[in-house]
Write an enzyme that holds these catalytic residues in place. Structure first.
Site, PDB file in Angstrom:
ATOM      1  N   ASP A   1     -15.483   9.357   8.878  1.00  0.00           N
ATOM      2  CA  ASP A   1     -14.207   8.314   8.682  1.00  0.00           C
ATOM      3  C   ASP A   1     -13.040   9.154   9.017  1.00  0.00           C
ATOM      4  O   ASP A   1     -12.957  10.396   8.714  1.00  0.00           O
ATOM      5  CB  ASP A   1     -14.380   7.754   7.274  1.00  0.00           C
TER       6      ASP A   1
ATOM      7  N   ARG B   1       0.899  -1.331  -0.119  1.00  0.00           N
ATOM      8  CA  ARG B   1      -0.099   0.132   0.014  1.00  0.00           C
ATOM      9  C   ARG B   1       0.928   1.366   0.007  1.00  0.00           C
ATOM     10  O   ARG B   1       0.436   2.560  -0.394  1.00  0.00           O
ATOM     11  CB  ARG B   1      -0.923  -0.016   1.112  1.00  0.00           C
TER      12      ARG B   1
HETATM   13  C1  LIG Z   1     -14.277  -1.943   7.012  1.00  0.00           C
HETATM   14  S1  LIG Z   1     -14.613  -0.289   6.884  1.00  0.00           S
HETATM   15  C2  LIG Z   1     -16.538  -0.191   7.850  1.00  0.00           C
HETATM   16  C3  LIG Z   1     -17.390   0.507   6.858  1.00  0.00           C
HETATM   17  C4  LIG Z   1     -18.811   0.361   7.297  1.00  0.00           C
HETATM   18  N1  LIG Z   1     -18.996   0.798   8.632  1.00  0.00           N
HETATM   19  C5  LIG Z   1     -19.434  -0.971   7.115  1.00  0.00           C
HETATM   20  O1  LIG Z   1     -19.508  -1.940   8.074  1.00  0.00           O
HETATM   21  O2  LIG Z   1     -19.705  -1.573   6.058  1.00  0.00           O
HETATM   22  C6  LIG Z   1     -13.765   0.528   8.504  1.00  0.00           C
HETATM   23  C7  LIG Z   1     -13.506   2.096   8.139  1.00  0.00           C
HETATM   24  O3  LIG Z   1     -13.161   2.562   9.667  1.00  0.00           O
HETATM   25  C8  LIG Z   1     -12.394   3.331   9.432  1.00  0.00           C
HETATM   26  N2  LIG Z   1     -11.509   3.831  10.463  1.00  0.00           N
HETATM   27  C9  LIG Z   1     -10.508   3.062  10.686  1.00  0.00           C
HETATM   28  N3  LIG Z   1      -9.894   3.682  12.004  1.00  0.00           N
HETATM   29  C10 LIG Z   1     -10.427   4.739  12.159  1.00  0.00           C
HETATM   30  C11 LIG Z   1     -10.362   5.812  13.094  1.00  0.00           C
HETATM   31  N4  LIG Z   1      -9.424   5.688  14.020  1.00  0.00           N
HETATM   32  N5  LIG Z   1     -11.261   6.823  13.005  1.00  0.00           N
HETATM   33  C12 LIG Z   1     -12.190   6.790  12.265  1.00  0.00           C
HETATM   34  N6  LIG Z   1     -12.336   5.950  11.366  1.00  0.00           N
HETATM   35  C13 LIG Z   1     -11.457   4.800  11.148  1.00  0.00           C
HETATM   36  C14 LIG Z   1     -11.563   2.924   7.953  1.00  0.00           C
HETATM   37  O4  LIG Z   1     -11.130   4.397   7.282  1.00  0.00           O
HETATM   38  C15 LIG Z   1     -12.641   2.504   7.341  1.00  0.00           C
HETATM   39  O5  LIG Z   1     -13.180   3.460   6.169  1.00  0.00           O
END
Ligand SMILES: C[S@@+](CC[C@H](N)C(=O)[O-])C[C@H]1O[C@@H](n2cnc3c(N)ncnc32)[C@H](O)[C@@H]1O
Length: 289
Positions: free
Chosen positions: A161, A50
């Protein structure tokens, strides 16, 4: 190819850029410190793949050089952290949550909103918007005339996010046409417009959602409490203390009687479990309404 095209990674295989165990450890520490995301050694090559484009962009020959750059450049560090997030999502993922919301939560929220009350919902860790648009479509429902009335009330939906590239995708509200198949047909007919090989969420849906970049580990400059919080498949990347702290904070901003939806492999831990009761699979209701 860089000058180090023949380097061998300690994690197996040939690599273009010199990448040592201590580089992986430094990057893993950095993503944990900034985002709470735990990257065990099994993710070492994922980090490598990445970030290589950033090394190329910045003309770095080794990961050690790129890490030195990251330490003195907050913007580059943000870009690197963004690239290390996993953003997999889909419309109506874990559909039982939307069924529960439609059946048990929506009627009372709609009643309150139409009577002049305030309604607030939050998709925390929203990725590219599929989750929050699924929720908004479900709230607006199948009857367009009631939906227009709901849209005119004091109802607001926040989608946040850490990663800005997914926030931008959410704001654009444009997705490949085939994902429309993931949506209940009546909601799709009401709330999605076809545009060639893409679909676009309708203006009524888009206008209800506010996207914001927000780190769940940092300050939350939020106004007021939420009736509904979706925080799904975000905590899976966190360790136990980070999960417990986040859940405690989410429960603090949940209205008494409000609902918290978490991912299928997650569970409510820490003090949050004392203020909420389970009301369905990975669905919790805060005491006190
Ligand atoms: C796997 S996706 C889940 C998306 C959606 N909630 C779902 O269940 O389909 C996880 C998301 O969490 C976000 N994320 C990870 N760490 C985070 C943080 N510390 N604060 C805010 N968002 C975060 C990532 O950028 C990512 O877009």
């Amino acid at each position: 190819m860089s000058a180090l095209a023949s380097a061998t990674s300690p994690f197996g295989g040939a690599v273009d850029f010199d990448y040592r165990r201590e580089d992986f450890q430094a990057l893993s520490k950095l993503v944990y410190a900034d985002a709470g995301i735990v990257m065990p050694e099994g993710k070492a090559m994922l980090i490598y793949s990445r970030l290589t484009k950033f090394l190329r962009d910045r003309g770095c020959a080794t990961f050690a050089e790129y890490i030195r750059l990251l330490n003195g450049d907050a913007e580059e560090r943000r870009r690197a952290i963004n690239a290390l997030t996993t953003n997999h999502t889909k419309f109506f993922r874990e559909n039982h949550h939307f069924d529960h919301f439609a059946r048990e939560v929506r009627p009372r929220l709609v009643k309150r909103a139409l009577a002049g009350g305030r309604v607030r919902m939050w998709s925390a860790g929203c990725s590219s918007g599929e989750e929050v648009y699924s929720l908004t479509m479900t709230l607006l429902g199948e009857d367009k005339s009631i939906a227009r009335q709901i849209a005119a009330t004091d109802t607001a939906i926040l989608a946040s996010d850490l990663a800005d590239h997914v926030i931008e995708a959410g704001k654009a509200a444009t997705y490949p046409a085939h994902v429309a198949e993931e949506m209940p047909p009546r909601l799709r007919q009401n709330w999605v417009n076809a545009n060639g090989s893409e679909i676009v969420m309708s203006a009524l849906v888009r206008n209800m959602v506010r996207f914001r970049q927000l780190n769940l580990l940092g300050n939350w400059p939020l106004k007021g409490m939420f009736d509904v919080i979706f925080c799904r498949n975000v905590m899976i990347y966190f360790d136990e203390p980070t999960k417990a702290k986040l859940l405690q904070r989410l429960c603090e901003v949940l209205e008494p009687g409000g609902f918290l939806y978490i991912g299928h492999s997650e569970r409510l831990v820490g003090s949050g479990a004392q203020v909420c009761e389970p009301v369905g699979p990975t669905i919790y209701r805060k005491h006190g309404a």
